[in-house]
Design an enzyme around this catalytic site. Structure first.
Site, mmCIF file in Angstrom:
data_model
loop_
_atom_site.group_PDB
_atom_site.id
_atom_site.type_symbol
_atom_site.label_atom_id
_atom_site.label_comp_id
_atom_site.label_asym_id
_atom_site.label_seq_id
_atom_site.Cartn_x
_atom_site.Cartn_y
_atom_site.Cartn_z
ATOM 1 N N ASP A 84 -9.249 5.252 -2.414
ATOM 2 C CA ASP A 84 -8.810 5.949 -2.990
ATOM 3 C C ASP A 84 -8.914 6.155 -4.137
ATOM 4 O O ASP A 84 -10.088 7.048 -4.469
ATOM 5 C CB ASP A 84 -7.362 4.748 -3.395
ATOM 6 C CG ASP A 84 -7.606 3.729 -4.498
ATOM 7 O OD1 ASP A 84 -9.266 3.441 -4.561
ATOM 8 O OD2 ASP A 84 -7.324 3.001 -4.447
ATOM 9 N N GLY B 69 10.726 7.043 -6.052
ATOM 10 C CA GLY B 69 10.247 9.065 -5.264
ATOM 11 C C GLY B 69 9.586 8.573 -4.414
ATOM 12 O O GLY B 69 8.674 7.941 -3.367
ATOM 13 N N GLU C 81 0.539 -0.973 -0.210
ATOM 14 C CA GLU C 81 -0.137 0.122 -0.223
ATOM 15 C C GLU C 81 1.051 1.273 0.143
ATOM 16 O O GLU C 81 0.361 2.236 -0.719
ATOM 17 C CB GLU C 81 -1.261 -0.484 1.218
ATOM 18 C CG GLU C 81 -2.219 -1.466 1.270
ATOM 19 C CD GLU C 81 -2.575 -0.932 -0.054
ATOM 20 O OE1 GLU C 81 -2.988 0.305 -0.761
ATOM 21 O OE2 GLU C 81 -3.769 -2.140 -0.706
ATOM 22 N N TYR D 232 -6.528 6.450 4.029
ATOM 23 C CA TYR D 232 -6.692 5.022 3.017
ATOM 24 C C TYR D 232 -5.954 3.740 3.480
ATOM 25 O O TYR D 232 -6.199 2.684 3.571
ATOM 26 C CB TYR D 232 -5.847 5.893 2.082
ATOM 27 C CG TYR D 232 -6.509 4.145 0.572
ATOM 28 C CD1 TYR D 232 -7.307 3.638 0.299
ATOM 29 C CD2 TYR D 232 -4.211 3.879 0.515
ATOM 30 C CE1 TYR D 232 -6.839 2.200 -0.690
ATOM 31 C CE2 TYR D 232 -4.033 2.703 0.371
ATOM 32 C CZ TYR D 232 -5.638 2.503 -0.644
ATOM 33 O OH TYR D 232 -5.043 0.820 -1.538
#
Ligand code: SF4
Length: 350
Positions: free
Chosen positions: A131, A76, A32, A113
């Site tokens: 999401d 990232g 996740e 989330y």
């Protein structure tokens, strides 16, 4: 909305992903966190490498932050890796994963989330997730015209997702809704005839206009500059501060953003940040990088120092063989800059 039809569709169509075969909280959590802002195909090899290198949350907690950032390089949004590491240490101190949504939310980097996803998928909790995919499906199915980013609509979507959860199958239902959004109910050209909830969908005629998200303002363009400073075959890399953009990562020393002439601005920043005068040589080229909040053009220079380094703004500076940076937390931006500064290194870095 026919939850039964959606669950049946999911059972027949779901992608086989490694954390689905035996969902343990650690694997689901890793997945996740890694898949936020990143496509599944891109994050999968990273997920496998993390699992192989640190098979349990305790192993991750015991790892060095630099090693974790090194494995993360290329994904990232590095604050995710730092939070992952900090959360692993909290979980290790607790002795087990928290078993409530509230407990999960208390971990660094775990928002509503991620807590809902880990809770429902790995721990069997009756918890919803919203999401981008779920948001799209619900806005279309319920024909919600308002901007889903507004607090009122957000709250309503969460309440709706929670109310839809079937008893005992929250994890499957959440994944079904997310998978439907990722495949059939895609942002452009949704395949409504193949959709298991088409019969009750009120927004299919306007599907491509939903969700209604007015465009954000454009990211500002900023400039930066950095220098490749050599000592024989080794190049100088500096470690950024522990907070802020690209925190704790190594890069060619430099600055961003700045206004005015590049060469004097870079020379002054290097002297201040490295604690030693730097003689700049040629401008080797420039790289472009898009962050969420701005677009950066980074000029890359060559340079030389004589004298001892005494980094101030940077938390460290050291000489590295640019062909052997495995395991070092080097940002994608810094890799792009190195690819310009070091002939022949490009393929290995990017
Ligand atoms: S019918 Fe079309 S618009 Fe509606 S939920 Fe299904 S794919 Fe999306």
């Amino acid at each position: 909305l026919d939850t039964r039809a959606l669950l049946d569709w999911y059972t027949a169509n779901r992608r086989e992903l490694p954390w689905r075969t035996d969902p343990d909280p650690y694997g689901v959590w890793l997945c996740e966190v890694m898949s936020q802002q990143t496509r599944i195909e891109t994050m999968l090899p990273y997920w496998r490498r993390f699992q192989a290198r640190w098979p349990t949350v305790g192993d991750l907690a015991a790892a060095d932050l630099d090693e974790v950032l090194g494995e993360w390089a290329g994904l990232g949004y590095y604050s995710r890796a730092r939070n992952l590491h900090a959360a692993a240490q909290q979980i290790a101190a607790l002795g087990a994963f928290p078993d409530t949504v509230k407990g999960l939310r208390a971990l660094p980097g775990v928002g509503p989330y991620t807590a809902g996803a880990i809770g429902s998928i790995a721990l069997g909790l009756h918890a919803a997730v919203v999401d981008g995919n779920v948001e799209r499906v619900l806005c279309r199915h319920d024909h919600i015209n308002q901007d889903p980013r507004t607090p009122t609509v957000r709250k309503a979507l969460w309440a709706r997702a929670q109310a839809l959860l079937p008893q005992g199958r929250a994890g499957d239902f959440n994944q079904a809704l997310m998978e439907l959004g990722a495949s059939v109910c895609s942002p452009r050209a949704p395949e409504c005839p193949a959709c298991p909830i088409q019969a009750t969908c009120q927004g299919q005629a306007q599907a491509e206009q939903l969700p209604n998200k007015p465009r954000k303002t454009k990211q500002p363009e900023v400039r930066g500059a950095c220098a490749a400073i050599w000592q024989g075959e080794r190049v100088l890399l500096a470690r950024r501060p522990d907070t802020g953009l690209l925190a704790g990562l190594w890069e060619l020393p430099g600055l961003d953003p700045f206004d005015g002439d590049e060469e004097p601005a870079l020379g002054q920043a290097l002297r201040e940040r490295l604690g030693v005068p730097v003689t700049l040589g040629a401008r080797l080229g420039q790289v472009r990088h898009v962050f969420t909040h701005r677009k950066l053009t980074l000029g890359v220079w060559s340079g030389a120092v004589s004298g001892a380094l005494a980094p101030t703004w940077y938390t460290g500076a050291a000489w590295f063989d640019p062909h052997d940076l495995d395991g070092l937390g080097v940002s994608t931006l810094a890799r792009k800059a190195l690819a310009i500064a070091v002939p022949g290194v490009q393929g290995r870095l990017l």
